[in-house]
Design a protein around this motif. Structure first.
Motif, mmCIF file in Angstrom:
data_model
loop_
_atom_site.group_PDB
_atom_site.id
_atom_site.type_symbol
_atom_site.label_atom_id
_atom_site.label_comp_id
_atom_site.label_asym_id
_atom_site.label_seq_id
_atom_site.Cartn_x
_atom_site.Cartn_y
_atom_site.Cartn_z
ATOM 1 N N ILE A 189 10.974 -6.378 -38.313
ATOM 2 C CA ILE A 189 10.954 -6.677 -36.873
ATOM 3 C C ILE A 189 9.607 -7.282 -36.474
ATOM 4 C CG2 ILE A 189 10.980 -5.618 -34.572
ATOM 5 C CD1 ILE A 189 13.121 -3.682 -35.725
ATOM 6 N N ARG A 190 8.510 -6.720 -37.003
ATOM 7 C CA ARG A 190 7.193 -7.286 -36.715
ATOM 8 C C ARG A 190 7.061 -8.691 -37.301
ATOM 9 N NH1 ARG A 190 6.195 -1.875 -36.966
ATOM 10 N NH2 ARG A 190 5.788 -1.770 -39.185
ATOM 11 N N GLY A 191 7.714 -8.933 -38.437
ATOM 12 C CA GLY A 191 7.719 -10.281 -39.019
ATOM 13 C C GLY A 191 8.445 -11.277 -38.146
ATOM 14 N N VAL A 192 9.562 -10.846 -37.541
ATOM 15 C CA VAL A 192 10.295 -11.723 -36.625
ATOM 16 C C VAL A 192 9.428 -12.041 -35.410
ATOM 17 C CG1 VAL A 192 12.291 -11.850 -35.087
ATOM 18 C CG2 VAL A 192 12.572 -10.957 -37.398
ATOM 19 N N LYS A 193 8.735 -11.026 -34.882
ATOM 20 C CA LYS A 193 7.851 -11.246 -33.733
ATOM 21 C C LYS A 193 6.705 -12.189 -34.107
ATOM 22 C CE LYS A 193 8.648 -6.725 -31.606
ATOM 23 N NZ LYS A 193 8.012 -5.438 -31.284
ATOM 24 N N TYR A 194 6.120 -11.969 -35.281
ATOM 25 C CA TYR A 194 5.026 -12.809 -35.769
ATOM 26 C C TYR A 194 5.507 -14.254 -35.885
ATOM 27 C CZ TYR A 194 0.985 -13.909 -38.783
ATOM 28 O OH TYR A 194 -0.154 -14.426 -39.313
ATOM 29 N N PHE A 195 6.703 -14.459 -36.424
ATOM 30 C CA PHE A 195 7.263 -15.803 -36.573
ATOM 31 C C PHE A 195 7.491 -16.449 -35.210
ATOM 32 C CE2 PHE A 195 11.024 -18.564 -36.799
ATOM 33 C CZ PHE A 195 10.522 -19.548 -37.641
ATOM 34 N N ALA A 196 8.048 -15.689 -34.265
ATOM 35 C CA ALA A 196 8.330 -16.235 -32.934
ATOM 36 C C ALA A 196 7.046 -16.669 -32.232
ATOM 37 C CB ALA A 196 9.082 -15.204 -32.097
ATOM 38 N N ILE A 210 4.147 -25.234 -31.130
ATOM 39 C CA ILE A 210 4.774 -26.316 -30.371
ATOM 40 C C ILE A 210 3.738 -27.310 -29.829
ATOM 41 C CG2 ILE A 210 6.090 -26.836 -28.273
ATOM 42 C CD1 ILE A 210 7.767 -24.325 -28.900
ATOM 43 N N PRO A 211 2.648 -26.881 -29.184
ATOM 44 C CA PRO A 211 1.666 -27.870 -28.707
ATOM 45 C C PRO A 211 1.048 -28.688 -29.842
ATOM 46 C CG PRO A 211 1.265 -25.744 -27.679
ATOM 47 C CD PRO A 211 2.302 -25.532 -28.730
ATOM 48 N N VAL A 212 0.837 -28.065 -30.977
ATOM 49 C CA VAL A 212 0.265 -28.795 -32.111
ATOM 50 C C VAL A 212 1.227 -29.888 -32.568
ATOM 51 C CG1 VAL A 212 -0.509 -28.566 -34.508
ATOM 52 C CG2 VAL A 212 -1.088 -26.801 -32.840
ATOM 53 N N VAL A 213 2.508 -29.558 -32.663
ATOM 54 C CA VAL A 213 3.512 -30.539 -33.071
ATOM 55 C C VAL A 213 3.602 -31.668 -32.045
ATOM 56 C CG1 VAL A 213 5.983 -30.870 -33.473
ATOM 57 C CG2 VAL A 213 4.821 -28.911 -34.464
ATOM 58 N N LEU A 214 3.548 -31.336 -30.774
ATOM 59 C CA LEU A 214 3.609 -32.369 -29.738
ATOM 60 C C LEU A 214 2.413 -33.313 -29.810
ATOM 61 C CD1 LEU A 214 4.895 -30.338 -26.659
ATOM 62 C CD2 LEU A 214 6.150 -31.990 -28.042
ATOM 63 N N VAL A 215 1.233 -32.766 -30.037
ATOM 64 C CA VAL A 215 0.035 -33.620 -30.160
ATOM 65 C C VAL A 215 0.153 -34.507 -31.391
ATOM 66 C CG1 VAL A 215 -2.452 -33.564 -30.630
ATOM 67 C CG2 VAL A 215 -1.483 -32.097 -28.857
#
Length: 154
Positions: free
Chosen positions: A121-128, A135-140
């Protein structure tokens, strides 16, 4: 002020405090890497099948190939391997989260592998959270890529 030697010694003392936990993490990473290598090999096999199909049918293009032209067993195996690799990666991210949490709380020992569901569950949170911060890095990067003159010719 601590010397470089003190920092290195302190940095090596923490991960090797409990060799069983280090070994457990090593097994987890080994499973992940073996699955990732198998997935890569399967992807190369699928790419070869697509290439062979294109060579046999000169009038086909890569966009004209249907998934039905490929052996379904290979596609299903590739998808299953991707899912397994992703699940193992979530466990690794959960353990990384536990290490960060132990460090913040100034615990001297390594986190264990007893709470497997919690680690997942903590891994899912870490991934999210990583996904949202990415997202901002990909947009830049996309804006930069589109600003290059040769990309405008596409």
């Amino acid at each position: 002020m601590a010397s470089i030697t003190d920092c290195v010694v302190e940095g090596l003392k923490y991960p090797f405090a409990d060799i069983k936990k280090v070994f457990g993490l090593g097994v987890l990473f080994t499973i992940f890497e073996l699955l990732l290598m198998a997935l890569t090999i399967k992807s190369i096999d699928i790419t070869r099948m697509v290439t062979d199909t294109l060579e046999q049918n000169a009038n086909l293009t890569a966009s004209g190939i249907n998934v039905s032209m490929l052996p379904s067993g290979d596609i299903y195996l590739g998808v299953a391997m991707m899912i397994i690799v992703f699940v193992v990666a979530l466990f690794i991210m959960g353990y990384q989260y536990n290490v960060i949490d132990f460090s913040i709380n100034k615990k001297e020992d390594l986190p264990g592998f007893t709470d497997i569901l919690g680690m997942f569950i903590r891994g899912v949170k870490y991934f999210a959270v990583s996904l949202v911060y990415g997202i901002p890095v990909v947009l830049v990067m996309m804006l930069y890529w589109l600003s290059i003159p040769h990309c405008l010719l596409l």
